[in-house]
Design an enzyme around this catalytic site. Sequence first.
Site, PDB file in Angstrom:
ATOM      1  N   ASP A  55       0.836  -1.214   0.000  1.00 51.52           N
ATOM      2  CA  ASP A  55       0.000   0.000   0.000  1.00 51.52           C
ATOM      3  C   ASP A  55       0.865   1.256   0.000  1.00 51.52           C
ATOM      4  OD1 ASP A  55       0.813  -0.809   2.619  1.00 51.52           O
ATOM      5  OD2 ASP A  55      -0.650   0.522   3.523  1.00 51.52           O
ATOM      6  N   GLU A  95       0.226  -1.740   5.557  1.00 46.22           N
ATOM      7  CA  GLU A  95       1.239  -1.351   6.542  1.00 46.22           C
ATOM      8  C   GLU A  95       1.041   0.084   6.984  1.00 46.22           C
ATOM      9  OE1 GLU A  95       4.997   0.361   8.033  1.00 46.22           O
ATOM     10  OE2 GLU A  95       3.886   0.961   6.265  1.00 46.22           O
TER      11      GLU A  95
HETATM   12 ZN   LIG Z   1       6.602   2.267   4.173  1.00 45.89          ZN
END
Ligand SMILES: [Zn+2]
Length: 393
Positions: A89, A151
């Site tokens: 992401d 994340e």
């Molecule tokens: Zn990162």
Amino acid sequence: MNRVPPTTGRSRRLPAIDRAELRDLLGTLLEIPSPTGYTDRIVHFVGGWLEDLGFVVEQIPIPDRPGKLNLVATRGQGPDGLVLAGHTDTVPCDPALWSSDPFRLSERDGRLYGLGTSDMKGFFALVLDALRDLDLSRLQRPLVVLATADEESSMCGAQALVAAGRRLGRHALIGEPTGLRPVRMHKGITMEAVRITGRSGHSSDPALGNSALEGMYRVLGELLRWRTELQARYRNPAFKVPVPTLNLGYIQGGDNPNRICGRCELHIDLRPLPGMQLEALREELEQRLRGVLAGTGLGLELVRLFEGIPAMETPAAAPIVQAAEALTGHPAEAVAFGTEAPYFDRLGMQTLILGPGDIDQAHQPDEFLALARIPPYVRLLQDLVGQFCLMSP
Ligand SMILES: [Zn+2]
């Protein structure tokens, strides 16, 4: 770890960026949208590449998060092995603030610009570039490429791996942007809301209410005392700010000078050093605040503003730390940002953070990756694969 010298055939290859293929690869990754964890198309794309390189590719759905996937691609079998890990992401961005389209690769001034060039689609492009020049049939230990979801927000991808108890390998490298310097420690982060509920009433008679704001005054004093104690108790000179920090970042309470304040809410940010456990800190926080409000009749509620990221420390003597220090010529450092490393630690991996980008550019308009960083990083990846996956000549 076996310190067999790398046999990567490095001398036969041109510097990576001379090849249009790498640019195409990164350009394609930038064009695939990757907002807040919905990165299935990135997973399919990277997975397809790795399949072509002979990896066994698993696209693992994350429980209760429809549409979110982790990618685990494995080549070779056995114990130990090396895990090359990153997240798929990217953070949200405002294209109006960029000098060029953030979703298209743009090269100027010796830099590749685009959202994720540094944090961290660029990492996957360089991993694929590094691996396709190696003879992977010679791997004697497993090599794993791990791409996690989400994340930047919930870390649900890494947490799902922990929940599943998924063993991946002994040595791990996370390619988060560190400017080609190895990092083996970071602080943790947690953000908590402190909510105090009293009773509102007319200001002319204190007996008509119970002031949440006056309760918050006690809470603020207690938090500052706690901070002083924590900073006296814990210290680690490897960090630029060598003590744990506690910031009072937001407060909201009351609505009118002539009304007793019925509710007050404070948000704090707490950053512990390695060795300080988030759960223990939360318990201590609650205990202290309950103590300071005892007998006031005020209600206290503590709410996590997000799951929190534990602090991490990989021992200086860990083979992955030693190898990266030798290959880069830099001693391993400590940084102020959090990563998925503490979750990998729970899966038995010794984790090092080392990436080609810079944290200063991450999460900013005009994020870039300097071309000069690419050849040394590709070589570093190849050398680590050589050392940890025991490639015989
Ligand atoms: Zn990162």
